[in-house]
Scaffold this active site. Structure first.
Site, PDB file in Angstrom:
ATOM      1  N   HIS A   1     -93.352 -45.914  30.442  1.00 53.61           N
ATOM      2  CA  HIS A   1     -91.459 -45.842  30.085  1.00 53.61           C
ATOM      3  C   HIS A   1     -92.182 -44.308  29.239  1.00 53.61           C
ATOM      4  O   HIS A   1     -93.234 -44.528  28.463  1.00 53.61           O
ATOM      5  CB  HIS A   1     -91.604 -47.353  29.204  1.00 53.61           C
ATOM      6  CG  HIS A   1     -90.980 -47.051  28.007  1.00 53.61           C
ATOM      7  ND1 HIS A   1     -89.373 -46.682  28.250  1.00 53.61           N
ATOM      8  CD2 HIS A   1     -90.851 -46.608  26.524  1.00 53.61           C
ATOM      9  CE1 HIS A   1     -88.885 -46.179  27.274  1.00 53.61           C
ATOM     10  NE2 HIS A   1     -89.674 -46.579  26.146  1.00 53.61           N
ATOM     11  N   ASN A  53     -86.169 -40.456  24.836  1.00 52.47           N
ATOM     12  CA  ASN A  53     -86.554 -42.511  25.403  1.00 52.47           C
ATOM     13  C   ASN A  53     -85.244 -43.312  25.534  1.00 52.47           C
ATOM     14  O   ASN A  53     -83.675 -43.548  24.732  1.00 52.47           O
ATOM     15  CB  ASN A  53     -86.893 -43.204  24.058  1.00 52.47           C
ATOM     16  CG  ASN A  53     -87.235 -44.731  24.227  1.00 52.47           C
ATOM     17  OD1 ASN A  53     -86.877 -45.090  25.567  1.00 52.47           O
ATOM     18  ND2 ASN A  53     -88.504 -45.281  23.663  1.00 52.47           N
ATOM     19  N   CYS A  86     -86.820 -51.699  26.380  1.00 51.39           N
ATOM     20  CA  CYS A  86     -87.719 -50.783  27.235  1.00 51.39           C
ATOM     21  C   CYS A  86     -88.682 -51.361  28.399  1.00 51.39           C
ATOM     22  O   CYS A  86     -88.984 -50.402  28.921  1.00 51.39           O
ATOM     23  CB  CYS A  86     -88.231 -49.687  25.935  1.00 51.39           C
ATOM     24  SG  CYS A  86     -87.727 -48.767  24.286  1.00 51.39           S
TER      25      CYS A  86
END
Length: 326
Positions: free
Chosen positions: A253, A283, A120
């Site tokens: 993020h 996500n 990520c």
């Protein structure tokens, strides 16, 4: 001698197919006797929907769509690109790199192309790498892509993880400039924490070795994420001789609304200045930051001259930040 900088001159994003709402996902999981609900997911994550690629849609395909959108905004032809970096944890194949496959799809030829794997944090790592290569004179116009088909790593019987993730791609065009653009980057990793967020499966002699699905210790990841995002934000601000109140926009993020809120609170930044898109796509790992950036550029929130701080945090355990003037 004139200082050489790199500037973001174009952004793009791509999401596959139609969105899958929490209610639709709950109905799918119910067929496997897995209980969840829209209220349960929203309360814990802030996620309302996600996008899931078809079995024949690859990471390079999603990335190519985002790349074309970024190139169009930048007014740059694919043949002008002399560096392609793709951040992904879900490559099309073992090799060649997803970047090479994307290069062929968009019609760029001969330029350097490689992947970055920092989960990520991948896009933040990739942007810092492209920035360094441009400043070193090794490239002039770079395409940096974050793209994932993370749905293929999910155990669809584990509601604590399968509701969190989605597929998508985001991209930026970065170009050499005499004017300040990327102002500072900071990157970190702690391999001793690799066990809190991982996908350990590998293929050996044609057989999957290890666990084929994503594993996450949610509490440990949350604790680490909130801590390191606050720290790295201050590091990158110090590197640019700036303070948090000079930030126009914060793009963390897009993992969980609680992490976004906690990060903003630590920095003393109002949530009005936080670009939040996790509700729209969940996500999407390395794709989440560039997609959120593209949303805010295209809807007019991010304007020329604004200072933007982007952050990534993910498996590895990795984290980092980029600070730039748009």
């Amino acid at each position: 001698m004139t200082q050489r900088y790199s500037k973001i001159i174009g952004t793009g994003r791509f999401l596959p197919n139609s969105p899958v709402s929490n209610d639709e996902l709950a109905a799918r999981l119910a067929k496997s006797n897995i209980e969840t609900s829209d209220a349960w997911i929203r309360e814990r994550t802030g996620i309302a929907q996600r996008y899931i690629a078809n079995s024949d849609q690859t990471t390079s395909e999603l990335g190519a769509h985002a790349a074309r959108a970024a190139l169009e905004m930048a007014g740059v032809e694919a043949t002008e690109i002399d560096l392609i970096i793709v951040a992904t944890s879900t490559p099309d194949m073992t090799f060649p790199s997803t970047a090479c496959l994307l290069q062929a799809k968009i019609g760029a030829t001969g330029c350097a192309a490689f992947d970055v794997q920092a989960v990520c944090s991948g896009f933040v790592y990739a942007l810092a790498t492209a920035d360094a290569l441009i400043k070193a004179g090794q490239a002039r116009t770079a395409l940096v892509v974050g793209a994932e088909v993370f749905s293929r790593l999910l155990d669809w019987t584990d509601r604590t993880t399968c509701v969190l993730f989605g597929d998508g791609a985001g991209a930026v065009v970065l170009q050499a400039s005499d004017e300040p653009g990327i102002l500072a980057n900071r990157l970190h990793a702690r391999g001793d924490l690799s066990n809190i967020l991982c996908a350990t499966g590998t293929v050996s002699h044609g057989v999957v070795q290890g666990h084929p699905f994503l594993y996450m210790d949610g509490q440990a990841v949350f604790k680490q994420a909130v801590t390191v995002l606050g720290e790295v934000a201050n590091e990158v601000l110090d590197g640019a001789h700036m303070t948090a109140d000079q930030i126009d926009w914060l793009i963390p993020h897009q993992a969980n609304i609680r992490i976004l809120q906690a990060t903003a609170k630590r920095l003393g930044v109002s949530m009005d200045k936080v670009i939040t898109t996790v509700d729209l796509h969940g996500n999407t790992s390395a794709a989440s930051v560039p997609m959120a950036l593209d949303v805010a550029v295209r809807d007019g929130r991010i304007q020329k001259g604004h200072h933007v701080l982007m952050q990534g945090v993910g498996g590895g355990f990795t984290w980092g930040a980029n600070l730039f003037k748009f």
